[in-house]
Write an enzyme that holds these catalytic residues in place. Structure first.
Site, PDB file in Angstrom:
ATOM      1  N   TYR A  64      30.318  32.316  37.082  1.00 53.74           N
ATOM      2  CA  TYR A  64      30.695  33.767  37.089  1.00 53.74           C
ATOM      3  C   TYR A  64      30.456  34.181  38.695  1.00 53.74           C
ATOM      4  O   TYR A  64      30.959  33.620  39.572  1.00 53.74           O
ATOM      5  CB  TYR A  64      30.066  34.657  36.126  1.00 53.74           C
TER       6      TYR A  64
ATOM      7  N   LYS B 150      36.069  38.176  30.640  1.00 54.99           N
ATOM      8  CA  LYS B 150      35.453  38.944  29.630  1.00 54.99           C
ATOM      9  C   LYS B 150      35.643  38.420  28.369  1.00 54.99           C
ATOM     10  O   LYS B 150      34.819  38.438  27.420  1.00 54.99           O
ATOM     11  CB  LYS B 150      36.023  40.368  29.853  1.00 54.99           C
TER      12      LYS B 150
END
Length: 613
Positions: free
Chosen positions: A151, A223
């Site tokens: 991420y 997500k």
């Protein structure tokens, strides 16, 4: 302000998948449910089509009977391997990549080929590191290094370079100049009950790197990965979407390889009509899907949420997810400090999307739990932004969300609207920072707060760490160890006067996946305010600080899947009570409800394949 995912959160997610008990017991009395992740999986493909499907592909792990049944002989090397052996090879390939961006690209490619291996290799990688390292500090260092690949910041780099790294499309790309094709485009991903969870972004405010145009598809994908890791949402029943409305990023507009619309962002009526046509088409195509809005611009995020939250089951993580996790920490701190919610005074420093989202969630909870009106509940909250304390005379400078918290001018002279003056006058129990202004919580301000309340509750939430309003060790020093602290990024425990204080991290990923799981499994018609309050209460109930005030205010995300089950159960129970649940057969008892939820959570493992449509 707190992000949904951070470099230090991801290790805990992976560790959770290593250590948490199986969520898919084939002997469960709920194993017959359509979403149960146990038993055979129907595969409609043959030959190369099977290998090209990330959902069904097992690569070298196809057993002999499936190689025959699905005509795979000659398409694969003869040696049949286990998933663990595949993981070992994949991890070696991952480790050989030269830099973080190359590793990120490798994982993205793996996801497009074999989703089970993709989800399985990540926790296995961390397991190998832990096996060979004995020093906690080294473990943490290596985990942070690797998780930054998955991420932020590397995912941010991947989004910025989306058009240059592009290999294979993932998700649905909708074009504001071609709105008549929205329904046709969505139909490519199924219909009816095929999709449970949609994440949609227009890419205007991504991960602190701003407008990224069509590259926002990667934030929608990321997500959804988190919903799978944290709450077992089935990856084959998700849909990432980008609304390409153009971009105001001049670097992208000048890049001849940019894949999105080469025009400045559309605004106004055309934009609103495009968003509405997407929402309505998605509801027709996937009538029970839950829609998660992500990283919309400041002027649009709340406006869009306000428009649709009374019409469809939807959620904005930047507003509601941030508000829920922060509120859970705050409620735990209030219980530790013996302060009643109806008496609580809150100052929020930084009144953008996250700050006002937190303020809104606090006000809604005060109104729900104390039977005050929303207006009266809002009067317990003072919001500060760049102009200082928000006051009504700011007029059109205020967003719709900010207007609810603007104070009367006659109560506040222009000279007492700064943070220090507001703290002195309000004497808050709670101080929350979402300003991205490092060091804004000064020693004088915190000592002033500590003079007036017994246990100052201070949440410097801006991230990354360099943007925090204060360091936890300073907060304990300035309050003689009395502060109750939560942060937006991970911090090591603080030792003050011989006592060790563990620091809670307000991270949305302990909350939004469980909320989404509850929405999906209950098939709720709406995501109500009471359902969000129920989620907050479920998360707060897991606070270690309720048993020992030196412990963190929020539970460790290492247990995130178990936490997601409890949050989902609370959301489902509330949906049933409010008459918003449309799913039949929801169990009444808590234990059966949790078993029912667990049986429907996806895990990374190969299931037997059977032919059929």
């Amino acid at each position: 302000m707190p992000r949904s995912i951070s470099a230090a959160l991801i290790p805990c997610i992976f560790l959770a998948s290593l250590h948490s008990p199986s969520m898919s017991d084939p002997k469960s009395k709920f194993s017959h449910l359509p979403r149960a992740a146990a038993g055979p999986l129907t595969c409609p493909h043959q030959g190369n089509s099977v290998l090209q499907s990330s959902q069904f592909n097992k690569g070298s792990a196809f057993p002999a009977d499936e190689r025959s049944a699905f005509k795979l002989h000659g398409l694969l090397p003869p040696n049949i391997q286990t998933l663990d052996e595949q993981v070992q090879r994949a991890y070696q390939q991952y480790s050989s990549r030269s830099d973080d961006l190359a590793k990120n690209t490798f994982l993205s490619s793996m996801k497009a080929q074999n989703e089970v291996l993709y989800y399985k290799v990540r926790p296995e990688a961390w397991s190998r590191i832990i096996t060979f390292l004995t020093c906690d500090q080294l473990v943490q260092t290596h985990l942070k290094e690797m998780f930054s690949v998955i991420y932020t910041p590397t995912e941010g780099d991947a989004i910025q370079d989306y058009s240059r790294l592009f290999r294979k499309p993932e998700g649905c790309f909708l074009n504001i100049n071609d709105p008549d094709r929205i329904e046709e485009s969505l139909s490519s991903f199924g219909s009816g009950d095929d999709v449970d969870y949609i994440v949609v972004s227009d890419g205007e405010e991504i991960l602190g790197i701003g407008d990224q145009g069509v590259g926002a598809i990667l934030i929608s994908v990321a997500k959804l990965v988190i919903t799978t890791l944290c709450a077992g949402i089935h990856p084959s029943r998700q849909l990432p979407v980008v609304l390409d409305c153009g971009t105001d990023n001049e670097d992208l507009l000048a890049d001849e390889l940019y894949l999105g619309l080469r025009q400045h962002r559309e605004r106004g009526e055309k934009y609103d009509d495009f968003v509405d046509r997407f929402v309505q088409a998605a509801r027709r195509q996937f009538p029970r899907a839950y829609i998660h809005f992500e990283d919309f611009g400041l002027k649009n995020a709340r406006r869009i949420l306000n428009r649709y939250q009374s019409q469809i089951p939807c959620f904005n993580d930047d507003i509601q997810g941030t508000g829920c996790v922060t509120l859970a920490a705050m409620l735990a701190a209030l219980e530790v400090s013996n302060v009643q919610l109806e008496d609580t005074r809150v100052v929020i420093f930084g009144s953008g999307t996250a700050g006002i989202g937190i303020a809104d969630q606090i006000a809604e909870t005060i109104a729900t739990k104390t039977h005050k009106s929303k207006d009266d509940a809002s009067k317990q909250i003072w919001c500060i932004d760049k102009p200082g304390l928000l006051v009504k005379s700011l007029g059109q400078q205020l967003t719709d969300g900010q207007q609810s918290f603007a104070r009367d001018d006659h109560d506040w002279s222009e000279n007492d609207r700064d943070l220090q003056s507001v703290i002195k006058k309000v004497q808050p129990h709670v101080l929350i920072g979402t300003s991205t202004k490092p060091g804004a919580f000064t020693e004088d301000a915190i000592r002033e707060m500590a003079r007036n309340v017994e246990r100052p509750i201070v949440f410097p939430l801006s991230n990354p760490t360099r943007l925090h309003e204060a360091k936890p060790e300073d907060l304990y020093k300035w309050t003689d160890g009395k502060a109750l602290v939560a942060t937006g990024s991970p911090f090591q425990p603080v030792n003050y006067n011989g006592t060790e204080y563990e620091i809670a991290e307000c991270n949305n990923s302990t909350c939004f996946p469980g909320i989404g799981l509850g929405a999906v499994l209950s098939q709720c018609r709406l995501m109500s305010k009471k359902m969000l309050v129920a989620a907050v209460e479920a998360l707060k109930a897991e606070s270690p600080a309720l048993k020992d005030s030196n412990k963190p205010l929020l539970p460790d995300v290492e247990n995130v899947r178990e936490i997601s089950v409890k949050i989902a159960a609370a959301v489902i129970r509330c949906a049933v009570e409010e008459g918003l649940a449309q799913q039949d057969g929801i169990p009444d008892s808590d234990s059966e409800l949790q078993e029912w939820i667990q049986a429907q959570m996806w895990e990374a493992g190969y299931r037997p394949l059977v032919g059929g449509n």
